[in-house]
Design a protein around this motif. Structure first.
Motif, mmCIF file in Angstrom:
data_model
loop_
_atom_site.group_PDB
_atom_site.id
_atom_site.type_symbol
_atom_site.label_atom_id
_atom_site.label_comp_id
_atom_site.label_asym_id
_atom_site.label_seq_id
_atom_site.Cartn_x
_atom_site.Cartn_y
_atom_site.Cartn_z
ATOM 1 N N GLY A 1 0.818 -1.211 0.000
ATOM 2 C CA GLY A 1 0.000 0.000 0.000
ATOM 3 C C GLY A 1 0.848 1.256 0.000
ATOM 4 N N ALA A 2 1.918 1.266 0.803
ATOM 5 C CA ALA A 2 2.802 2.436 0.863
ATOM 6 C C ALA A 2 3.502 2.665 -0.466
ATOM 7 N N MET A 3 3.976 1.573 -1.098
ATOM 8 C CA MET A 3 4.667 1.724 -2.381
ATOM 9 C C MET A 3 3.716 2.212 -3.473
ATOM 10 N N GLY A 4 2.436 1.841 -3.370
ATOM 11 C CA GLY A 4 1.465 2.323 -4.339
ATOM 12 C C GLY A 4 1.339 3.836 -4.332
ATOM 13 N N VAL A 5 1.661 4.421 -3.184
ATOM 14 C CA VAL A 5 1.641 5.885 -3.068
ATOM 15 C C VAL A 5 3.010 6.469 -3.387
ATOM 16 N N LEU A 6 4.034 6.025 -2.688
ATOM 17 C CA LEU A 6 5.349 6.667 -2.750
ATOM 18 C C LEU A 6 6.102 6.370 -4.040
ATOM 19 N N ASN A 7 5.729 5.331 -4.758
ATOM 20 C CA ASN A 7 6.416 5.027 -6.014
ATOM 21 C C ASN A 7 5.747 5.707 -7.210
ATOM 22 N N SER A 8 4.880 6.683 -6.947
ATOM 23 C CA SER A 8 4.238 7.440 -8.031
ATOM 24 C C SER A 8 5.273 8.320 -8.727
ATOM 25 N N ASN A 9 4.931 8.775 -9.926
ATOM 26 C CA ASN A 9 5.878 9.561 -10.725
ATOM 27 C C ASN A 9 6.204 10.915 -10.116
ATOM 28 N N ASP A 10 5.251 11.509 -9.422
ATOM 29 C CA ASP A 10 5.490 12.815 -8.814
ATOM 30 C C ASP A 10 4.556 12.976 -7.629
ATOM 31 N N VAL A 11 4.703 14.118 -6.941
ATOM 32 C CA VAL A 11 3.922 14.367 -5.731
ATOM 33 C C VAL A 11 2.429 14.433 -6.049
ATOM 34 N N SER A 12 2.077 15.054 -7.172
ATOM 35 C CA SER A 12 0.665 15.176 -7.526
ATOM 36 C C SER A 12 0.027 13.804 -7.734
ATOM 37 N N ALA A 13 0.722 12.927 -8.457
ATOM 38 C CA ALA A 13 0.192 11.579 -8.681
ATOM 39 C C ALA A 13 0.112 10.799 -7.376
ATOM 40 N N ALA A 14 1.103 10.993 -6.495
ATOM 41 C CA ALA A 14 1.071 10.324 -5.190
ATOM 42 C C ALA A 14 -0.127 10.800 -4.376
ATOM 43 N N GLY A 15 -0.417 12.117 -4.469
ATOM 44 C CA GLY A 15 -1.593 12.639 -3.775
ATOM 45 C C GLY A 15 -2.869 11.988 -4.268
#
Length: 676
Positions: free
Chosen positions: A109-123
């Motif tokens: 679950g954490a990697m699904g957020v933090l491995n996004s391309n940028d901060v906006s996508a992670a948000g």
């Protein structure tokens, strides 16, 4: 298939192992903002803990593979509610999970957020958890960011990006939502003070027209946008922001305009445009002190007598006092940055408001120049020097953004002039013909007036007057008549007109004509003026009063004698003093930069930019305009008197010079000790 073989688990484990084996992490959201290993591991722990603590079974189904979810749910055989948070053996975030399956769920679950391309996508990837938590009554807001110890500012930025659509538009601006790295606003009011000093109450139309939206007229939109700029990275409330620039709207009215903007499909571009504009004005500074301009006495702006003379000189019809009143209101708005309706000469009626707005249709290049000349003389009489009468920031600050309004730069000026000078055509029809808005036509005619029409029926006397006046601008006639003591007859002969014509020009210039045989009464000697103004530091108004002339005339004597006038304006006293205090405690190498307002922010951006291959890439990833970043770097290089970068060329990335490396090291060392 067991959860150990699940691809998402393997990938999460590979990323975590890579973080453990390196000093810094640069995957996913950290690719543009690399962070120390220990802090990134804290981020992973924090996100995993929140997911395990607050995600419901339905939430987990959307992000976890079925086999892993089954293994996770088998940890506790007690039945759980379908929409309740998944149960675990230990409280996540405070202790390591007792089961491998639980740890795997949190890590995936954490990697699904933090491995996004940028901060906006992670948000975007994290927003489900915030919404789910809020639905169950948990308080999740921009002011209660608390992921635990040692987490990075990148994780805080991800949370702000996730909260972005849930925040009021004013809070989105305060937290810089939509930029590469959103952050919490600062309590330091110096940034807002710098902005308010160089910000007109009515935002420049080069920017406001790009943000035009249905349901909000420019006279409401422009002051609301100016107030909104003060919110960027600030803790000001809407009423405080409006008060700082004498906005005619209160906080509630500004809020309504922001809500209308947020409803537009182009809100992301509008929001980023406001942030870019605020950053540009802090970094590059307006050459006009609008805070001072708002306090000037405009009672003597464009008197009827001056307007009559301007009309005579430029062949402008409409010498009547009502036309002078209209022109005065337009000039008042241009000089003060306040709405024309704030002028004491403004008649509060729709008809008069339209007349003021439509006045640019009567402008010609000659009339425009004459009004600008009068504006400069008015400012000089008010003790304002070293500033243009009017100024507009570059429209390129908004390049590349999806905005709802027309782009004035796309209108061909020659087509505008051709349409606007067609007999009988109205401005609204001109706007339709050019496929643009009426406000855009008004704006373009004001800054790009057409040349004067060819006049017919000019009398010989008028031709002589125009010819003589072109040959005898005021300074030239003043020089010949008052300083060289030539007679009107001799001056007239030198330009080939009659004495009466030159006498009329002299009276129009407000020159005191002497009786035949008498000399001019007041001559200012250079040595005296240099001693009083330069050596003794006396002011021009003081010297003018002593010699019985106007401040403007004394300024002209200084110009005649080649005595430079002292500069005015610059940062506010309180801002400059605060910057000086910061510089006093800094390493000697950094003091020249920190001595100026905004020096700390420029140094931080320089360090951030140093890790990129080009300044273009750095600006894009830092969420600021390239003009802003280049100007900041150039300013630092000037202040330190050294070159910091070897600029990128084809096939070779940008790199720091030796001095640049020393400056980066000094900044990081000083920052590690804590900015004061």
């Amino acid at each position: 298939m067991t959860f150990d073989a699940d691809h998402s688990v393997v990938r999460a484990q590979q990323i975590i192992n890579a973080v453990i084996e390196s000093e810094t992490a640069a995957f996913g959201v950290y690719r543009l903002h690399s962070q120390p290993r220990i802090n990134v591991l804290s981020d992973i722990r924090a996100v995993a803990g929140r997911i395990l603590a607050y995600a419901t079974t339905e939430d987990l189904k959307a992000i976890i593979a079925p086999e892993l979810l089954v293994a996770h749910q088998s940890v506790d055989e007690r039945p759980s509610r379908r929409y309740a948070p998944a149960q675990t053996d230990a409280k996540p975030g405070l202790a390591a999970p007792a089961r491998a399956a639980t740890a795997a769920v949190g890590a995936v679950g954490a990697m699904g957020v933090l491995n996004s391309n940028d901060v906006s996508a992670a948000g975007d990837s994290l927003r489900w958890l915030i919404i789910s938590s809020r639905d169950r009554g948990s308080a999740v807001s921009a002011t209660n960011i608390a992921w635990g110890k040692n987490t990075t500012p990148v994780l805080s930025a991800v949370q702000l990006a996730a909260l972005g659509p849930l925040l009021k538009p004013s809070d989105q601006l305060r937290h810089r939502v939509g930029t590469a790295l959103p952050n919490r606003p600062t309590a330091d009011k110096r940034r807002a003070e710098v902005l308010a000093e160089g910000l007109p109450t009515m935002l420049w139309r080069a920017w406001s027209l790009r943000m035009a939206i249905p349901g909000s007229h420019q006279r409401q939109l422009r002051p609301a946008l100016s107030s909104a700029l003060l919110l960027v990275n600030s803790r000001l409330n809407l009423d405080e922001a409006a008060t700082m620039i004498d906005c005619p709207l209160d906080g509630h009215a500004v809020s309504r305009v922001l809500q209308l903007l947020e409803k537009q499909a182009q809100w992301d571009g509008l929001r980023l445009g406001l942030i870019r504009m605020a950053d540009y004005l802090v970094d590059c500074r307006s050459p006009i002190d609008y805070r001072r301009r708002r306090q000037l006495d405009y009672s003597m702006l464009l008197p009827d007598k001056v307007w009559t003379q301007i009309c005579r000189d430029t062949g402008t019809p409409g010498v009547r006092s009502i036309r002078a009143r209209i022109a005065r209101c337009l000039l008042f708005e241009r000089l003060s940055g306040l709405p024309a309706s704030a002028s004491s000469m403004f008649a509060d009626s729709n008809a008069f408001r339209t007349q003021v707005a439509d006045f640019p249709r009567y402008l010609t290049t000659e009339l425009h120049q004459a009004l600008d000349k009068h504006a400069q003389e008015f400012l000089a009489d008010q003790g304002v020097s070293g500033e243009p009468s009017a100024w507009e920031p570059p429209a390129a600050v908004l390049d590349g953004l999806d905005l709802p309004g027309d782009d004035p730069g796309k209108v061909k000026i020659k087509h505008l002039h051709r349409a606007a000078t067609t007999d009988g055509i109205k401005m609204g029809a001109t706007a339709k013909l050019l496929n643009t808005s009426l406000d855009t036509v008004r704006y373009l005619l004001e800054i790009h007036p057409p040349p004067p029409p060819v006049r017919s029926g000019t009398t010989p006397y008028n031709r002589a007057y125009v010819t003589a006046k072109a040959a005898l601008p005021r300074e030239r006639l003043l020089e010949l008549y008052e300083r060289q003591h030539m007679s009107l007859r001799d001056i007239a002969e030198s330009v080939g007109v009659s004495r009466q014509v030159v006498g009329r020009i002299a009276r129009d210039y407000d020159l005191a004509l002497r009786e035949p045989g008498l000399k001019a009464r007041t001559i200012i000697e250079r040595d005296w003026l240099h001693d009083q103004y330069v050596n003794k530091r006396r002011t021009l108004p003081d010297l003018a009063k002593e010699t019985g002339m106007s401040t403007a005339n004394m300024a002209r004597w200084a110009k005649t004698h080649g005595i430079p006038l002292r500069a005015r304006g610059g940062p506010s006293h309180s801002s400059a003093m605060a910057a000086a205090d910061d510089a006093a405690d800094a390493p000697e190498l950094l003091r020249p930069v920190l001595a100026g307002v905004g020096g700390r922010e420029r140094l931080e951006r320089f360090v951030a930019a140093s890790s990129f291959s080009t300044l273009t890439a750095a600006a894009e990833n830092l969420g600021i305009h390239q003009f802003t970043l280049v100007n900041q770097i150039n300013r630092i290089e000037r202040e330190l008197a050294t070159k910091l970068f070897i600029r990128a060329e084809r096939g070779r990335p940008m790199e720091l010079t030796d001095d640049g490396q020393r400056v980066v090291a000094a900044i990081r060392s000083y920052r590690d000790g804590g900015w004061p």
